[in-house]
Design a protein around this motif. Sequence first.
Motif, PDB file in Angstrom:
ATOM      1  N   VAL A   1     -54.767  20.480  16.866  1.00 27.04           N
ATOM      2  CA  VAL A   1     -55.965  19.796  16.371  1.00 27.04           C
ATOM      3  C   VAL A   1     -56.717  20.677  15.375  1.00 27.04           C
ATOM      4  O   VAL A   1     -57.151  20.219  14.318  1.00 27.04           O
ATOM      5  CB  VAL A   1     -56.872  19.382  17.557  1.00 27.04           C
ATOM      6  N   THR A   2     -56.840  21.957  15.692  1.00 31.76           N
ATOM      7  CA  THR A   2     -57.538  22.882  14.801  1.00 31.76           C
ATOM      8  C   THR A   2     -56.816  23.012  13.464  1.00 31.76           C
ATOM      9  O   THR A   2     -57.449  22.990  12.407  1.00 31.76           O
ATOM     10  CB  THR A   2     -57.666  24.267  15.465  1.00 31.76           C
ATOM     11  N   ARG A   3     -55.488  23.130  13.526  1.00 31.76           N
ATOM     12  CA  ARG A   3     -54.723  23.274  12.286  1.00 31.76           C
ATOM     13  C   ARG A   3     -54.724  21.986  11.464  1.00 31.76           C
ATOM     14  O   ARG A   3     -54.373  22.007  10.288  1.00 31.76           O
ATOM     15  CB  ARG A   3     -53.293  23.690  12.598  1.00 31.76           C
ATOM     16  N   ASN A   4     -55.083  20.866  12.051  1.00 33.74           N
ATOM     17  CA  ASN A   4     -55.230  19.639  11.284  1.00 33.74           C
ATOM     18  C   ASN A   4     -56.641  19.478  10.734  1.00 33.74           C
ATOM     19  O   ASN A   4     -56.823  18.987   9.625  1.00 33.74           O
ATOM     20  CB  ASN A   4     -54.894  18.417  12.139  1.00 33.74           C
ATOM     21  N   LEU A   5     -57.637  19.862  11.518  1.00 33.89           N
ATOM     22  CA  LEU A   5     -59.025  19.642  11.111  1.00 33.89           C
ATOM     23  C   LEU A   5     -59.488  20.585  10.003  1.00 33.89           C
ATOM     24  O   LEU A   5     -60.210  20.160   9.098  1.00 33.89           O
ATOM     25  CB  LEU A   5     -59.959  19.766  12.305  1.00 33.89           C
ATOM     26  N   ILE A   6     -59.096  21.850  10.061  1.00 28.69           N
ATOM     27  CA  ILE A   6     -59.581  22.810   9.065  1.00 28.69           C
ATOM     28  C   ILE A   6     -59.125  22.449   7.650  1.00 28.69           C
ATOM     29  O   ILE A   6     -59.952  22.383   6.736  1.00 28.69           O
ATOM     30  CB  ILE A   6     -59.206  24.249   9.475  1.00 28.69           C
ATOM     31  N   PRO A   7     -57.841  22.180   7.406  1.00 31.55           N
ATOM     32  CA  PRO A   7     -57.464  21.767   6.039  1.00 31.55           C
ATOM     33  C   PRO A   7     -58.098  20.433   5.632  1.00 31.55           C
ATOM     34  O   PRO A   7     -58.462  20.241   4.469  1.00 31.55           O
ATOM     35  CB  PRO A   7     -55.950  21.641   6.091  1.00 31.55           C
ATOM     36  N   TRP A   8     -58.235  19.509   6.591  1.00 31.77           N
ATOM     37  CA  TRP A   8     -58.861  18.228   6.273  1.00 31.77           C
ATOM     38  C   TRP A   8     -60.301  18.440   5.824  1.00 31.77           C
ATOM     39  O   TRP A   8     -60.770  17.826   4.869  1.00 31.77           O
ATOM     40  CB  TRP A   8     -58.821  17.318   7.499  1.00 31.77           C
ATOM     41  N   TRP A   9     -61.011  19.324   6.520  1.00 30.90           N
ATOM     42  CA  TRP A   9     -62.399  19.601   6.203  1.00 30.90           C
ATOM     43  C   TRP A   9     -62.524  20.235   4.812  1.00 30.90           C
ATOM     44  O   TRP A   9     -63.450  19.963   4.067  1.00 30.90           O
ATOM     45  CB  TRP A   9     -62.985  20.527   7.253  1.00 30.90           C
ATOM     46  N   GLN A  10     -61.563  21.069   4.437  1.00 30.61           N
ATOM     47  CA  GLN A  10     -61.598  21.736   3.143  1.00 30.61           C
ATOM     48  C   GLN A  10     -60.948  20.905   2.041  1.00 30.61           C
ATOM     49  O   GLN A  10     -60.932  21.324   0.885  1.00 30.61           O
ATOM     50  CB  GLN A  10     -60.911  23.095   3.247  1.00 30.61           C
ATOM     51  N   GLY A  11     -60.422  19.758   2.373  1.00 29.76           N
ATOM     52  CA  GLY A  11     -59.819  18.879   1.377  1.00 29.76           C
ATOM     53  C   GLY A  11     -58.422  19.295   0.962  1.00 29.76           C
ATOM     54  O   GLY A  11     -57.962  18.936  -0.113  1.00 29.76           O
ATOM     55  N   ILE A  12     -57.741  20.052   1.799  1.00 30.05           N
ATOM     56  CA  ILE A  12     -56.383  20.517   1.500  1.00 30.05           C
ATOM     57  C   ILE A  12     -55.400  19.588   2.201  1.00 30.05           C
ATOM     58  O   ILE A  12     -55.531  19.336   3.392  1.00 30.05           O
ATOM     59  CB  ILE A  12     -56.188  21.959   2.008  1.00 30.05           C
ATOM     60  N   PRO A  13     -54.406  19.067   1.482  1.00 28.71           N
ATOM     61  CA  PRO A  13     -53.423  18.203   2.157  1.00 28.71           C
ATOM     62  C   PRO A  13     -52.558  19.014   3.119  1.00 28.71           C
ATOM     63  O   PRO A  13     -52.221  20.163   2.865  1.00 28.71           O
ATOM     64  CB  PRO A  13     -52.585  17.649   1.005  1.00 28.71           C
ATOM     65  N   ASN A  14     -52.233  18.404   4.233  1.00 26.73           N
ATOM     66  CA  ASN A  14     -51.377  19.064   5.224  1.00 26.73           C
ATOM     67  C   ASN A  14     -50.532  18.018   5.941  1.00 26.73           C
ATOM     68  O   ASN A  14     -50.790  16.834   5.866  1.00 26.73           O
ATOM     69  CB  ASN A  14     -52.204  19.873   6.220  1.00 26.73           C
ATOM     70  N   SER A  15     -49.527  18.513   6.638  1.00 31.06           N
ATOM     71  CA  SER A  15     -48.618  17.644   7.362  1.00 31.06           C
ATOM     72  C   SER A  15     -48.849  17.816   8.863  1.00 31.06           C
ATOM     73  O   SER A  15     -48.738  18.924   9.394  1.00 31.06           O
ATOM     74  CB  SER A  15     -47.172  17.997   7.020  1.00 31.06           C
ATOM     75  N   THR A  16     -49.155  16.738   9.537  1.00 33.07           N
ATOM     76  CA  THR A  16     -49.376  16.794  10.977  1.00 33.07           C
ATOM     77  C   THR A  16     -48.094  17.172  11.702  1.00 33.07           C
ATOM     78  O   THR A  16     -48.125  17.937  12.671  1.00 33.07           O
ATOM     79  CB  THR A  16     -49.894  15.435  11.479  1.00 33.07           C
ATOM     80  N   MET A  17     -46.980  16.684  11.237  1.00 31.69           N
ATOM     81  CA  MET A  17     -45.710  17.002  11.901  1.00 31.69           C
ATOM     82  C   MET A  17     -45.412  18.492  11.802  1.00 31.69           C
ATOM     83  O   MET A  17     -44.976  19.110  12.777  1.00 31.69           O
ATOM     84  CB  MET A  17     -44.580  16.187  11.268  1.00 31.69           C
ATOM     85  N   HIS A  18     -45.637  19.083  10.641  1.00 29.59           N
ATOM     86  CA  HIS A  18     -45.426  20.517  10.502  1.00 29.59           C
ATOM     87  C   HIS A  18     -46.397  21.303  11.381  1.00 29.59           C
ATOM     88  O   HIS A  18     -46.071  22.367  11.910  1.00 29.59           O
ATOM     89  CB  HIS A  18     -45.564  20.942   9.042  1.00 29.59           C
ATOM     90  N   THR A  19     -47.603  20.779  11.538  1.00 29.88           N
ATOM     91  CA  THR A  19     -48.580  21.422  12.415  1.00 29.88           C
ATOM     92  C   THR A  19     -48.091  21.418  13.852  1.00 29.88           C
ATOM     93  O   THR A  19     -48.172  22.433  14.552  1.00 29.88           O
ATOM     94  CB  THR A  19     -49.937  20.692  12.314  1.00 29.88           C
ATOM     95  N   TYR A  20     -47.584  20.282  14.317  1.00 35.26           N
ATOM     96  CA  TYR A  20     -47.073  20.207  15.686  1.00 35.26           C
ATOM     97  C   TYR A  20     -45.865  21.112  15.887  1.00 35.26           C
ATOM     98  O   TYR A  20     -45.740  21.777  16.909  1.00 35.26           O
ATOM     99  CB  TYR A  20     -46.710  18.772  16.053  1.00 35.26           C
TER     100      TYR A  20
END
Length: 84
Positions: free
Chosen positions: A52-71
């Motif tokens: 959850v943290t690795r998804n929220l921090i990039p989202w908050w900063q406007g950086i695209p990220n992959s939820t699957m890679h986070t998991y």
Amino acid sequence: MWLSSFTNFLAVLLGGTAVVFGLVVLFPKDMVVGINTTHEASLMTALVLMAVTRNLIPWWQGIPNSTMHTYIGSVIGLSMAHGL
């Protein structure tokens, strides 16, 4: 949003569950059977909180990220912590 939910549902029906079973292989074997100790429960809690943290921090900063890679990264970290 409904279209995304519908296509995800179709993907599981038509494509199978290969991705999920691929992730389960990364888990420690003791935790696949069930969480029996407080150590395993704390590792699973850390997995969820880190994902959850690795998804929220990039989202908050406007950086695209992959939820699957986070998991996947969180599961690998969980396996490493369990090994220690």
